[in-house]
Design a protein around this motif. Structure first.
Motif, PDB file in Angstrom:
ATOM      1  N   GLU A 100       0.827  -1.207   0.000  1.00  0.00           N
ATOM      2  CA  GLU A 100       0.000   0.000   0.000  1.00  0.00           C
ATOM      3  C   GLU A 100       0.861   1.256   0.000  1.00  0.00           C
ATOM      4  O   GLU A 100       0.559   2.235  -0.686  1.00  0.00           O
ATOM      5  CB  GLU A 100      -0.921  -0.010   1.218  1.00  0.00           C
ATOM      6  CG  GLU A 100      -1.897   1.152   1.268  1.00  0.00           C
ATOM      7  CD  GLU A 100      -2.830   1.069   2.458  1.00  0.00           C
ATOM      8  OE1 GLU A 100      -3.434   2.102   2.798  1.00  0.00           O
ATOM      9  OE2 GLU A 100      -2.960  -0.019   3.052  1.00  0.00           O
ATOM     10  N   ARG A 101       1.963   1.230   0.743  1.00  0.00           N
ATOM     11  CA  ARG A 101       2.848   2.393   0.846  1.00  0.00           C
ATOM     12  C   ARG A 101       3.927   2.402  -0.240  1.00  0.00           C
ATOM     13  O   ARG A 101       4.675   3.356  -0.359  1.00  0.00           O
ATOM     14  CB  ARG A 101       3.518   2.425   2.220  1.00  0.00           C
ATOM     15  CG  ARG A 101       2.553   2.615   3.369  1.00  0.00           C
ATOM     16  CD  ARG A 101       3.287   2.798   4.682  1.00  0.00           C
ATOM     17  NE  ARG A 101       4.135   3.980   4.641  1.00  0.00           N
ATOM     18  CZ  ARG A 101       5.467   3.948   4.689  1.00  0.00           C
ATOM     19  NH1 ARG A 101       6.106   2.795   4.745  1.00  0.00           N
ATOM     20  NH2 ARG A 101       6.154   5.065   4.659  1.00  0.00           N
ATOM     21  N   LYS A 102       4.011   1.288  -0.990  1.00  0.00           N
ATOM     22  CA  LYS A 102       5.049   1.142  -2.024  1.00  0.00           C
ATOM     23  C   LYS A 102       6.455   1.337  -1.455  1.00  0.00           C
ATOM     24  O   LYS A 102       7.322   2.002  -2.050  1.00  0.00           O
ATOM     25  CB  LYS A 102       4.809   2.098  -3.199  1.00  0.00           C
ATOM     26  CG  LYS A 102       3.536   1.767  -3.978  1.00  0.00           C
ATOM     27  CD  LYS A 102       3.377   2.668  -5.174  1.00  0.00           C
ATOM     28  CE  LYS A 102       2.255   2.190  -6.089  1.00  0.00           C
ATOM     29  NZ  LYS A 102       0.955   2.065  -5.408  1.00  0.00           N
ATOM     30  N   TYR A 103       6.649   0.716  -0.304  1.00  0.00           N
ATOM     31  CA  TYR A 103       7.977   0.763   0.326  1.00  0.00           C
ATOM     32  C   TYR A 103       8.088  -0.361   1.343  1.00  0.00           C
ATOM     33  O   TYR A 103       7.150  -0.635   2.100  1.00  0.00           O
ATOM     34  CB  TYR A 103       8.205   2.096   1.052  1.00  0.00           C
ATOM     35  CG  TYR A 103       9.596   2.169   1.665  1.00  0.00           C
ATOM     36  CD1 TYR A 103      10.661   2.677   0.933  1.00  0.00           C
ATOM     37  CD2 TYR A 103       9.835   1.701   2.952  1.00  0.00           C
ATOM     38  CE1 TYR A 103      11.937   2.716   1.472  1.00  0.00           C
ATOM     39  CE2 TYR A 103      11.111   1.736   3.496  1.00  0.00           C
ATOM     40  CZ  TYR A 103      12.157   2.238   2.763  1.00  0.00           C
ATOM     41  OH  TYR A 103      13.416   2.258   3.286  1.00  0.00           O
ATOM     42  N   GLY A 104       9.264  -0.998   1.374  1.00  0.00           N
ATOM     43  CA  GLY A 104       9.527  -1.990   2.406  1.00  0.00           C
ATOM     44  C   GLY A 104      10.912  -2.579   2.281  1.00  0.00           C
ATOM     45  O   GLY A 104      11.487  -2.645   1.186  1.00  0.00           O
TER      46      GLY A 104
END
Length: 247
Positions: free
Chosen positions: A130-134
């Motif tokens: 959802e945040r396009k980051y990890g």
């Protein structure tokens, strides 16, 4: 401040590797969430976080239970709104020859060391997408990279499975700017090491080209790199940190 303002969750948060790494993360600007199966585990390591308590959260959940890990992830999301980094450190050792190893001992190690990683990766993925980051960093072992004397088939299979899981995950999640990597340590100075007899320690060192056992901090720095934005173009990789013992 390589992980400044990041929220980092550690599964197996009471382990030696998690403790050394989480302290480094706090020093580099992160807030850490420690997840482990029993409150008593946190009591054992609380001295390591003296003066940093405001940067630490502790949740009780068993890595073997997807529902338990999912609940811990939900609690973190409710409090912080995101989980930026996942570090999977949970693991147990039962080293026996295959003809002595029981089916239960096989399954216990697979459930914690491999299925536990699946559970936590699955639980954090929706929020990271959802945040396009990890950043996901999974801890394997030299025991999953090559046949080793004294390493049970259960442990070797689980740790090798972590590599395959992570490399596939890296491909699946790349479109969302989520990286997944592995750190595979060799013998380390942890609680088990300090309980060993000297002749066993000498045997370990004999097989390490650099001539010593690794420090926990040396693994922590490797994890810190892969969890930072410095490694933003690194995914699906295995970083062997073992003093040359893999050679």
């Amino acid at each position: 401040m390589r992980v400044k303002d990041k929220i980092a969750m550690f599964i197996g948060g009471g382990s030696d590797i998690a403790t050394a790494t989480a302290v480094k993360f706090i020093g580099e600007g992160a807030t850490v969430i420690l997840v482990d199966y029993d409150e008593s585990v946190f009591e054992r390591v609380k001295g390591s976080y003296a003066g940093m308590e405001d940067k630490v959260r502790k949740y009780v959940a068993d890595a073997r239970s997807y529902e338990g890990i999912e609940a811990a992830v939900k609690s973190a999301l409710d409090e912080f709104g995101r989980i930026d980094i996942l570090i999977n450190c949970a693991g147990i050792l039962i080293h026996k020859p295959i003809d002595v190893l029981t089916v239960k001992e096989w399954q216990d190690v697979i459930d914690i060391n491999l299925t536990g990683i699946f559970n936590s990766c699955k639980a954090v993925t929706p929020g990271m997408k959802e945040r396009k980051y990890g950043r996901i960093v999974n801890i394997s072992s030299i025991g999953g990279r090559t046949g080793r004397p004294g390493v049970g088939v259960n442990y070797a299979a689980a740790k090798a499975g972590i590599v395959g899981l992570t490399q596939t995950l890296a491909r699946e999640l790349a479109p969302w700017n989520i990286t997944a990597n592995v750190v595979a340590p060799g013998p380390l100075k942890g609680r088990m090491f300090f309980g060993m007899e000297q002749h066993l320690i000498d045997g370990l060192i004999k097989n390490i080209p650099l001539g010593r056992v690794g420090e926990m901090d040396e693994i922590a720095y490797a994890i810190l790199y892969l969890a930072s934005d410095e490694a933003g173009w690194t995914t699906g990789e295995v970083l062997d940190v073992n003093g040359g013992a893999y050679i």
